[in-house]
Motif scaffolding. Sequence first.
Motif, short mmCIF file in Angstrom:
data_model
loop_
_atom_site.label_atom_id
_atom_site.label_comp_id
_atom_site.label_asym_id
_atom_site.label_seq_id
_atom_site.Cartn_x
_atom_site.Cartn_y
_atom_site.Cartn_z
N TRP B 339 0.84 -1.20 0.00
CA TRP B 339 0.00 0.00 0.00
C TRP B 339 0.88 1.24 0.00
N ASP B 340 0.50 2.22 -0.83
CA ASP B 340 1.21 3.50 -0.80
C ASP B 340 0.36 4.56 -0.11
N ALA B 341 0.95 5.30 0.81
CA ALA B 341 0.29 6.51 1.29
C ALA B 341 0.53 7.57 0.22
N GLU B 342 -0.56 7.98 -0.44
CA GLU B 342 -0.44 8.99 -1.49
C GLU B 342 -1.06 10.30 -1.00
N ILE B 343 -0.35 11.38 -1.27
CA ILE B 343 -0.84 12.70 -0.85
C ILE B 343 -1.13 13.51 -2.11
N GLU B 344 -2.29 14.16 -2.12
CA GLU B 344 -2.64 14.94 -3.31
C GLU B 344 -2.03 16.33 -3.21
N CYS B 345 -1.32 16.70 -4.27
CA CYS B 345 -0.81 18.07 -4.34
C CYS B 345 -0.97 18.55 -5.77
N SER B 346 -0.38 19.68 -6.11
CA SER B 346 -0.62 20.25 -7.44
C SER B 346 -0.09 19.36 -8.56
N TYR B 347 0.76 18.40 -8.24
CA TYR B 347 1.26 17.46 -9.24
C TYR B 347 0.36 16.23 -9.36
N GLY B 348 -0.71 16.15 -8.57
CA GLY B 348 -1.57 14.97 -8.56
C GLY B 348 -1.35 14.18 -7.28
N TRP B 349 -1.72 12.89 -7.30
CA TRP B 349 -1.54 12.04 -6.13
C TRP B 349 -0.10 11.50 -6.13
N ILE B 350 0.64 11.81 -5.08
CA ILE B 350 2.06 11.50 -5.03
C ILE B 350 2.35 10.44 -3.96
N GLU B 351 3.06 9.40 -4.36
CA GLU B 351 3.48 8.37 -3.41
C GLU B 351 4.49 8.96 -2.43
N CYS B 352 4.15 8.97 -1.14
CA CYS B 352 5.07 9.54 -0.14
C CYS B 352 5.59 8.50 0.84
N VAL B 353 4.79 7.47 1.09
CA VAL B 353 5.21 6.38 1.97
C VAL B 353 4.80 5.07 1.29
N GLY B 354 5.70 4.12 1.19
CA GLY B 354 5.34 2.79 0.68
C GLY B 354 5.30 1.85 1.88
N ILE B 355 4.25 1.03 1.98
CA ILE B 355 4.14 0.10 3.10
C ILE B 355 3.95 -1.29 2.50
N ALA B 356 5.02 -2.07 2.49
CA ALA B 356 5.00 -3.33 1.74
C ALA B 356 5.28 -4.52 2.63
N ASP B 357 4.57 -5.58 2.40
CA ASP B 357 4.93 -6.87 3.00
C ASP B 357 5.81 -7.57 1.96
N ARG B 358 7.13 -7.56 2.18
CA ARG B 358 8.08 -8.06 1.19
C ARG B 358 8.37 -9.54 1.38
N SER B 359 7.60 -10.19 2.25
CA SER B 359 7.78 -11.61 2.59
C SER B 359 9.26 -11.87 2.97
N ALA B 360 9.79 -13.03 2.58
CA ALA B 360 11.14 -13.39 3.03
C ALA B 360 12.20 -13.02 1.99
N TYR B 361 11.79 -12.27 0.96
CA TYR B 361 12.65 -12.07 -0.20
C TYR B 361 14.06 -11.58 0.13
N ASP B 362 14.15 -10.46 0.86
CA ASP B 362 15.44 -9.81 1.05
C ASP B 362 16.40 -10.65 1.89
N LEU B 363 15.87 -11.20 3.00
CA LEU B 363 16.74 -12.02 3.84
C LEU B 363 17.22 -13.25 3.09
N ARG B 364 16.34 -13.86 2.28
CA ARG B 364 16.75 -15.03 1.49
C ARG B 364 17.83 -14.66 0.48
N ALA B 365 17.65 -13.51 -0.18
CA ALA B 365 18.62 -13.10 -1.20
C ALA B 365 20.01 -12.94 -0.59
N HIS B 366 20.08 -12.31 0.61
CA HIS B 366 21.39 -12.12 1.24
C HIS B 366 21.92 -13.42 1.84
N THR B 367 21.03 -14.30 2.28
CA THR B 367 21.47 -15.61 2.76
C THR B 367 22.15 -16.36 1.61
#
Lengths: 621, 621
Positions: B339-367
Amino acid sequence: MDPAQQAQNRETFRQAVTNTLERRLFYIPSFKIYRGVAGLYDYGPPGCAVKSNVLAFWRQHFVLEENMLEVDCPCVTPEVVLKASGHVDKFTDLMVKDEKTGTCYRADHLLKDFCKDKLERDPNLPAEKAAEFRHVLAVLDDLSSEELGAKIKEYGITAPDTKNPLSAPYPFNLMFQTSIGPSGVSPGYMRPETAQGIFVNFKDLYYYNGNKLPFAAAQIGQAFRNEISPRQGLLRVREFTLAEIEHFVDPEDKSHPKFSDVANLEFLMFPREDQVAGRSARRINISEAVAQGVVNNETLGYFIGRVYLFLTHLGIDKDRLRFRQHLANEMAHYAADCWDAEIECSYGWIECVGIADRSAYDLRAHTDKSGVPLVAHEKFPEPREVEKLIIVPAKKELGLAFKGNQKMVVEALEAMGEKEAMEMKETLKSKGEAAFNVCTLDKVVTINKNMVSISKEIKKEHQRVFTPSVIEPSFGIGRIIYCLYEHSFNIRPSRDGDEQMNFFSFPPLVAPIKCTVFPLVQNQQYEEVARQIARSLTVYGISYKIDITGTSIGKRYARTDELGVPFAITVDSASSVTIRERDSKQQIRVNVDEVASVIKEVTDGQSTWGDVLWKYPTHSS
Amino acid sequence: MDPAQQAQNRETFRQAVTNTLERRLFYIPSFKIYRGVAGLYDYGPPGCAVKSNVLAFWRQHFVLEENMLEVDCPCVTPEVVLKASGHVDKFTDLMVKDEKTGTCYRADHLLKDFCKDKLERDPNLPAEKAAEFRHVLAVLDDLSSEELGAKIKEYGITAPDTKNPLSAPYPFNLMFQTSIGPSGVSPGYMRPETAQGIFVNFKDLYYYNGNKLPFAAAQIGQAFRNEISPRQGLLRVREFTLAEIEHFVDPEDKSHPKFSDVANLEFLMFPREDQVAGRSARRINISEAVAQGVVNNETLGYFIGRVYLFLTHLGIDKDRLRFRQHLANEMAHYAADCWDAEIECSYGWIECVGIADRSAYDLRAHTDKSGVPLVAHEKFPEPREVEKLIIVPAKKELGLAFKGNQKMVVEALEAMGEKEAMEMKETLKSKGEAAFNVCTLDKVVTINKNMVSISKEIKKEHQRVFTPSVIEPSFGIGRIIYCLYEHSFNIRPSRDGDEQMNFFSFPPLVAPIKCTVFPLVQNQQYEEVARQIARSLTVYGISYKIDITGTSIGKRYARTDELGVPFAITVDSASSVTIRERDSKQQIRVNVDEVASVIKEVTDGQSTWGDVLWKYPTHSS
């Protein structure tokens, strides 16, 4: 104690400190699972908290207290800026390469290690050889590339890892280079200091300050130096946090309105003369140092005093802190004066803060390169009559005489100082022509009286336009923190006397966590009280750690002492709890609903432990 | 209002905001005196103060409140780390080059601009063409390099600056590259995000947390993206501050103990289904969203709620804030939900915070890359009997049959899931051989019963070993601040009604300066009182600005309103002064010795202006 034993003790002490720091994650070698990168370290949770406390106090002590203009500029910097500042051409170390493996070393480090090693380990060293090695060490920083190379050859120094022969020394630029944008034609660098970002903004900042001097701008941020071979652990790293102040002042008036606030301070200073004469650092009163001209001016003296207060508040031992003046050969040619705050640690005396009067150098360099005048104005209450030297070269005559060199001759004529110009005027009047040395042509030309008119005129001036001087206190935050770790590290026996316990005696201001909360035994009621206390600590903005493991209370105290947590709350009833102070191990008994406010009082500096000790019943366990 | 007029109004509004921001030095184009660098901006004094307030609140709201482990890792990152994370291979944008000048453009931007322009400006556009352009805009992010190139060719799109033909699109890596150390053989990059520094430290952080899950680590720091052609002013820049949280959790239990704290919140959400169905964002209760499975799990829902509270506390308008779920094609294949927290400004709806469930991807990649297992353990209270699938390939037989391909066949056999393996066991038993698809060879091979033994065994296990899932809220601090500027910007008529005055209605929490101090008229007594007040403000740690110019009080109020300073203290007597609130322009009269504590109360959140308004006499000027 003999020097070898001293060195051994220092090494043992340092091992004890760094083992504790690394085990408790004050720092972590970066990218450790990939075997790390020399000179890069992470701040782990307690280290990161200490750093953010140090920076918060820096902001309070300098930025807020002095109403400084804080800015925040990018690390990525285009080449033109660092060309103007001199970093592209001069920010280099001399490097030698292992001729077979290609491994690189700093040339001066190899020579230094060789001489030190000989002096320390060769008992049969003839006196004149010893004197020679000591001389080399003394002049090491002044040696040219050729001289360094000659010494390395003379002493037969080889690559330390392989004993292979070494290349001649050559300069290596210490900036991390990159490329800005996709085209590959805009070189950029990661900034080696934050100061340049302030200098290039001088015009706007001066305007923001109502076109008034003096004022100071400040910046906290990352800086980067691609060290050839990082040594000394946390002290010489490739990326670090700097906190820099650029105080802009009228070169004709370097007094400071708040100098009286620091005037009575007295601390260890090490003036240039004392160093040259082989004396030691001594306690000097800062106002005397300024009055006697040992410190160049009041503003410089004011900042030396403020830096002393800053460091000692953090917990730096005042007896292992000195202000050392740069020797003539250490200082840049443009600097008016320069003092380093040096802190003594197991590596010796380490430069942690540089406080330099850089005169007008930086603003002039950027004025020249950018064409934007970075100057200040002093409006006169009444217009003043000023005698002005007027030099008008006759371009046509000069063109005929010097053709392609006309421009250089014109510029040289216009650049004449008053004395030189008036002498030429006299000579032209008496002899009709004058010999004139044009540096840029590297020759002497003949100027005749038709080629230039020189006169003095009285002019009315409404203001004075000048380039401000810059006084720059620059703080290496990581180095200060490392020295603070060493100065705060203590060892004491455990209660039963059969173990040695480490603890950091951080003042509450810098302690990574302000208190821990322990239920004495594992039970639901105590845990609920612990959580209730934790909630009120959060409301007060106090960082805490809650430890509900069943470990013995002694072990839990030891764990938290080792992190330098100043206070521990032990829940042993539902109505009142004990607070224990880390260094004295004294305990008081406080009601549950008061405990958070007591902790707040003793951690934010309103009260000391001594103040609260007599207000509450003491507790003995 | 027609779309063109709307766009024009947005543009006018943005101009008004950015003019004010730049004039008052909230930001400054970096290296301006050298004509700047696209995509690099400085925070000037008020901008820098806003940023540091936002970061301090972030630390209080997330790190302190949740007992997160904050770390601080370097920006310079060796290649191996970013190879493991996928950035070296995949962190690219497609670029096209002007074939004559070499100027670079983002391929998707050119196609997007072309389609938008046609849709907005061509009144005679046939309906089916309009539908086609809209389709292209919808699928823009999914187009391959070839498809983008084909469209650019088909539409005859040329270089915007020169109308020259364009090259075919090719990938450009967005990381700033550099070289670590003097040898030139260790490539490094300036990190494109701070997260990797946390992932590589997982093992140590897990240990620091007492080997317990869940826990969160956090990091604030600079990140770098070498954008091809930065646009949208302060929103798309080449260097920016990120604040990232990596919350590590057992994949089998993503509940959150504090979910009830946010359960009653209701705000604008924009689930995937609503987007696909062409509906608008709507107010949804977060606990319903989790209960109905719209949001994947409680922990993700908890952070969405906490982000909502964070942003609205800063002053983001809740009606111009929405949480938009990623569409299937936006999300990485490994992500469980995003989910992205999007804030509306003069440029439109802008992604300001990303909230992601990335599962085990990153830890597995570095393992996988480092060989260091980044895993967690769950100790069972009692050993458990677990049925285990045992697959033992007969390497000798397989070697004879498949020669050089043996390794791939062995790996594929070992990787079989329970169902597939048990089916093969049956087939081998009944038919003596089985067809087996080896993906890595891209063909089906025949396995006979001598080649593999498949069985199930009952084993006693004392613990479960697993790779934790990561839930990552990632905050673009600069974007949040820019949107805050737009949401806080107001215009009102001056007192005499003949001028339009700008002001920023920042809450005290984020205001760059908390109050100004004005002597009403220039006189020594008032100035002394002003300085006395200033000193007590400093003691309380409150930032202030003192303005002793002789300008009219109205003009001085206007100046300070434009910086968003919430309170102004006017000294008009030696015993009591007035405090004026910026938005309401209401004034109260307070004794000189109380004024600093009143300002402290209303700026640190203990009281509101409404609270103090009735305690003190109001003042009308």
